[in-house]
Each structure stands twice: as C-alpha cells, then as structure tokens.
Write an enzyme that holds these catalytic residues in place. Structure first.
Site, PDB file in Angstrom:
ATOM      1  CE  LYS A   1      20.624  23.664  -1.223  1.00 29.97           C
ATOM      2  NZ  LYS A   1      20.517  24.188  -2.606  1.00 29.97           N
TER       3      LYS A   1
ATOM      4  NE  ARG B   1      26.969  24.322  -1.258  1.00 33.26           N
ATOM      5  CZ  ARG B   1      25.849  24.985  -0.919  1.00 33.26           C
ATOM      6  NH1 ARG B   1      25.334  24.865   0.266  1.00 33.26           N
ATOM      7  NH2 ARG B   1      25.273  25.761  -1.798  1.00 33.26           N
TER       8      ARG B   1
ATOM      9  NE  ARG C   1      17.422  32.835  -3.875  1.00 34.01           N
ATOM     10  CZ  ARG C   1      18.243  31.828  -3.667  1.00 34.01           C
ATOM     11  NH1 ARG C   1      17.822  30.765  -3.015  1.00 34.01           N
ATOM     12  NH2 ARG C   1      19.450  31.876  -4.150  1.00 34.01           N
TER      13      ARG C   1
ATOM     14  NE  ARG D   1      21.715  33.748  -1.636  1.00 33.32           N
ATOM     15  CZ  ARG D   1      21.678  32.432  -1.598  1.00 33.32           C
ATOM     16  NH1 ARG D   1      20.715  31.813  -0.937  1.00 33.32           N
ATOM     17  NH2 ARG D   1      22.596  31.719  -2.224  1.00 33.32           N
TER      18      ARG D   1
ATOM     19  NE  ARG E   1      24.592  30.151  -5.775  1.00 34.60           N
ATOM     20  CZ  ARG E   1      23.449  30.842  -5.745  1.00 34.60           C
ATOM     21  NH1 ARG E   1      23.376  32.026  -6.352  1.00 34.60           N
ATOM     22  NH2 ARG E   1      22.410  30.364  -5.117  1.00 34.60           N
TER      23      ARG E   1
HETATM   24  P1  AP5 Z   1      15.173  28.188  -2.616  1.00 40.39           P
HETATM   25  O1  AP5 Z   1      14.316  27.400  -1.677  1.00 40.39           O
HETATM   26  O2  AP5 Z   1      15.678  29.502  -2.147  1.00 40.39           O
HETATM   27  O3  AP5 Z   1      16.346  27.261  -3.188  1.00 40.39           O
HETATM   28  P2  AP5 Z   1      17.651  26.700  -2.495  1.00 40.39           P
HETATM   29  O4  AP5 Z   1      17.817  25.295  -2.931  1.00 40.39           O
HETATM   30  O5  AP5 Z   1      17.622  26.968  -1.016  1.00 40.39           O
HETATM   31  O6  AP5 Z   1      18.700  27.581  -3.254  1.00 40.39           O
HETATM   32  P3  AP5 Z   1      19.956  28.395  -2.769  1.00 40.39           P
HETATM   33  O7  AP5 Z   1      20.319  29.264  -3.917  1.00 40.39           O
HETATM   34  O8  AP5 Z   1      19.713  29.072  -1.451  1.00 40.39           O
HETATM   35  O9  AP5 Z   1      20.985  27.290  -2.598  1.00 40.39           O
HETATM   36  P4  AP5 Z   1      22.484  27.441  -2.674  1.00 40.39           P
HETATM   37  O10 AP5 Z   1      22.867  26.051  -2.349  1.00 40.39           O
HETATM   38  O11 AP5 Z   1      23.045  28.012  -3.883  1.00 40.39           O
HETATM   39  O12 AP5 Z   1      22.753  28.597  -1.565  1.00 40.39           O
HETATM   40  P5  AP5 Z   1      23.334  28.553  -0.088  1.00 40.39           P
HETATM   41  O13 AP5 Z   1      22.776  29.691   0.636  1.00 40.39           O
HETATM   42  O14 AP5 Z   1      23.247  27.198   0.489  1.00 40.39           O
HETATM   43  O15 AP5 Z   1      14.336  28.387  -3.967  1.00 40.39           O
HETATM   44  C1  AP5 Z   1      14.825  29.228  -4.997  1.00 40.39           C
HETATM   45  C2  AP5 Z   1      13.673  30.090  -5.558  1.00 40.39           C
HETATM   46  O16 AP5 Z   1      12.754  29.242  -6.261  1.00 40.39           O
HETATM   47  C3  AP5 Z   1      12.837  30.804  -4.491  1.00 40.39           C
HETATM   48  O17 AP5 Z   1      12.485  32.079  -4.991  1.00 40.39           O
HETATM   49  C4  AP5 Z   1      11.606  29.920  -4.301  1.00 40.39           C
HETATM   50  O18 AP5 Z   1      10.464  30.702  -3.944  1.00 40.39           O
HETATM   51  C5  AP5 Z   1      11.449  29.275  -5.676  1.00 40.39           C
HETATM   52  N1  AP5 Z   1      11.003  27.877  -5.606  1.00 40.39           N
HETATM   53  C6  AP5 Z   1      11.336  26.932  -4.686  1.00 40.39           C
HETATM   54  N2  AP5 Z   1      10.762  25.759  -4.976  1.00 40.39           N
HETATM   55  C7  AP5 Z   1      10.065  25.950  -6.141  1.00 40.39           C
HETATM   56  C8  AP5 Z   1       9.232  25.090  -6.953  1.00 40.39           C
HETATM   57  N3  AP5 Z   1       9.013  23.806  -6.629  1.00 40.39           N
HETATM   58  N4  AP5 Z   1       8.689  25.633  -8.084  1.00 40.39           N
HETATM   59  C9  AP5 Z   1       8.909  26.946  -8.406  1.00 40.39           C
HETATM   60  N5  AP5 Z   1       9.659  27.798  -7.658  1.00 40.39           N
HETATM   61  C10 AP5 Z   1      10.234  27.305  -6.535  1.00 40.39           C
HETATM   62  O19 AP5 Z   1      24.908  28.787  -0.381  1.00 40.39           O
HETATM   63  C11 AP5 Z   1      25.384  30.035  -0.856  1.00 40.39           C
HETATM   64  C12 AP5 Z   1      26.905  30.003  -0.896  1.00 40.39           C
HETATM   65  O20 AP5 Z   1      27.420  29.810   0.438  1.00 40.39           O
HETATM   66  C13 AP5 Z   1      27.531  28.886  -1.720  1.00 40.39           C
HETATM   67  O21 AP5 Z   1      27.640  29.229  -3.075  1.00 40.39           O
HETATM   68  C14 AP5 Z   1      28.891  28.725  -1.016  1.00 40.39           C
HETATM   69  O22 AP5 Z   1      29.792  29.728  -1.438  1.00 40.39           O
HETATM   70  C15 AP5 Z   1      28.564  28.969   0.447  1.00 40.39           C
HETATM   71  N6  AP5 Z   1      28.232  27.729   1.169  1.00 40.39           N
HETATM   72  C16 AP5 Z   1      27.041  27.415   1.762  1.00 40.39           C
HETATM   73  N7  AP5 Z   1      27.103  26.209   2.355  1.00 40.39           N
HETATM   74  C17 AP5 Z   1      28.357  25.732   2.127  1.00 40.39           C
HETATM   75  C18 AP5 Z   1      29.021  24.525   2.463  1.00 40.39           C
HETATM   76  N8  AP5 Z   1      28.399  23.542   3.155  1.00 40.39           N
HETATM   77  N9  AP5 Z   1      30.310  24.363   2.051  1.00 40.39           N
HETATM   78  C19 AP5 Z   1      30.948  25.327   1.368  1.00 40.39           C
HETATM   79  N10 AP5 Z   1      30.375  26.496   1.007  1.00 40.39           N
HETATM   80  C20 AP5 Z   1      29.086  26.695   1.383  1.00 40.39           C
END
Ligand code: AP5
Ligand code: ZN
Length: 217
Positions: free
Chosen positions: A13, A88, A127, A161, A172
């Site tokens: 994402k 979410r 990552r 992270r 997660r």
């Molecule tokens: P990356 O692009 O970083 O993936 P992502 O989908 O953004 O993953 P996240 O881990 O950031 O998502 P998340 O939903 O767990 O975290 P968030 O910060 O939202 O890609 C991952 C890796 O793979 C990278 O190294 C990239 O280079 C590589 N990659 C990408 N595409 C690839 C491909 N096609 N092939 C190979 N490699 C690839 O949330 C964190 C925490 O915050 C949550 O757990 C929760 O506690 C809280 N939170 C956030 N939003 C909310 C909400 N709306 N409601 C409640 N709690 C929330």
C-alpha cells in the site's frame, strides 16, 4: 479524487501510494504514518496508540478518525488523496463516507491489493525506509542502487519499524482478516471496488493501478 488502497500488512500500500502520489499529483494519507508521528511527538493520541501498535492490533476508531479528519482538512488535500491504511473497519468506512459527503466528495475507487499471507512475512521483515525522505526499501526486493545510500535523497540514515517482527506481523494479519477484509464487500456493494493481484513486480502493479486511477477519475 479520493482513492483507497486496501490490503494486508506488506501488500505494498505504502509503496504504491507513493508512486501514485508522484504520478498523479495526489496526496498520500497513511494513518500508520500519522499515528507513528503522533507516537514520536508524544501527543495524547500517540500515548494511547503506542502499545496497541506494538501489539499489532488496531488503534481505536475514535482516535484514527479524528487524526484522519484533521489531516483531510489541510489545504494540500484539495488536490485529491490516496488513503493508505484507512479505513480499516466498517465504522471507519462509514465515517469516511459521511466526511466526504459533507464536502461534496465521493470515493472514486477502492483498490484491494490481493496477496498471499505467507509472502507478507518476508516482505515485512526485509523492509526499511530512508530516515530523511521516507522512501521505502527492501533488503531483497528493492535495495538502494548504491548500498547504504538513499536513491532519492542521498541520505545514509535508514530505519526499521518497531512492529516489523514476526510475532507482531502475525497479529497484524489476524486483525486484517477479522476487521478489514469485510470492507472488500462493503466497497463492492458501492460499485467502487477494484481488485488487483499484488504478488507481481512493483512496477507492473503500479502500471495496473495507474490504469485504474485514469479510468476512475
Ligand atoms: P509496503 O509498501 O511498505 O507495504 P504496506 O502495505 O504499506 O505495509 P504496512 O506494513 O505499512 O501496512 P500496515 O497496514 O501493516 O501498516 P500501517 O502503517 O498502515 O511494502 C512492504 C515491503 O515490501 C517493502 O519493503 C516494499 O519495498 C516491499 N514490496 C512492496 N511491494 C512489493 C512487491 N510487489 N514485490 C516485492 N516486494 C514488495 O499500520 C501500522 C499500525 O498502525 C497498525 O497495525 C495499527 O495498529 C495502526 N493503524 C494504522 N491505520 C489504522 C487504522 N485505520 N485503524 C486502526 N489502526 C490503524
Ligand atoms: Zn531518502
């Protein structure tokens, strides 16, 4: 335009949102980034969110909706936004519909990045991001062209992270399946859903998303 990227942790994402931001001049709104900034700044919301995020659970709807609402009101968001990691839960999705309706906007596309869970652990554990400009990298899938130096800004400071360990990743993924996956049906019912196979190469996925965005907006 208003675009939503749905998908489990590691689906790409953030990676794709940043590419769409550059390509279409939109603003990436990541509630994960906003929450991590609140934790780092030690705000009340950040203090409440810290332990929840470290456990891999979802932060309460009230906190997240308030943070998102504030950010969405900033002038730069008038260009259009890509929501990364929000909504979410069904409560968040309904709150977003209400917020957008108040300003005469609607969701142009909710794009689900479909992946297999097993691969997500590898993506997340490799990552890291640039400490200065925030560019995202991966040890194997997206290493900087010159080892140890950011492609975008030349910085040599990188960070990983706190929630990117195997145990938290499992929690997660569970939270995604229990609380977020139902939004796929929610947006399908609104006629806004697009599903994309996100197991391919980063650039191929980016080109598929670009086509969807051009068609939807
Ligand atoms: P990356 O692009 O970083 O993936 P992502 O989908 O953004 O993953 P996240 O881990 O950031 O998502 P998340 O939903 O767990 O975290 P968030 O910060 O939202 O890609 C991952 C890796 O793979 C990278 O190294 C990239 O280079 C590589 N990659 C990408 N595409 C690839 C491909 N096609 N092939 C190979 N490699 C690839 O949330 C964190 C925490 O915050 C949550 O757990 C929760 O506690 C809280 N939170 C956030 N939003 C909310 C909400 N709306 N409601 C409640 N709690 C929330
Ligand atoms: Zn950088």
């Amino acid at each position: 335009p208003v675009l939503i990227l749905l998908g489990p942790p590691g689906a790409g994402k953030g990676t794709q949102a940043r590419m769409l931001e550059e390509q279409f001049g939109l603003v990436q709104l990541s509630t994960g980034d906003l929450l991590r900034a609140a934790v780092a700044a030690g705000t009340d919301a950040g203090k409440q969110a810290k332990a929840v995020m470290e456990a891999g659970e979802l932060v309460s709807d009230d906190i997240v909706i308030a943070i998102l609402r504030d950010r969405l009101a900033d002038a730069d968001c008038a260009k259009g936004v890509i929501l990364d990691g929000f909504p979410r839960t069904t409560v968040q999705a309904e709150a977003l519909d209400t917020l957008l309706a108040e300003s005469g906007q609607k969701i142009d596309a909710a794009i689900s990045l479909d992946v297999d869970d097993a691969a997500m652990v590898d993506r997340i554990s490799g990552r890291f991001t640039c400490g200065d400009c925030g560019e995202g990298y991966h040890d194997t899938f997206k290493a900087p062209a010159v080892a140890g130096t950011c492609d975008k800004c030349g910085s040599t400071e990188f960070k990983r992270r706190a929630d990117d360990n195997a145990e938290t990743v499992a929690a997660r993924l569970d939270a995604y399946h229990a609380q977020t996956a139902p939004l796929i049906a929610f947006y399908d019912a609104q006629g806004a859903l697009a599903r994309v196979d996100a197991m391919g190469a980063i650039d191929e996925i980016a080109s598929t998303l670009g086509d969807i965005v051009r068609r939807a907006t």
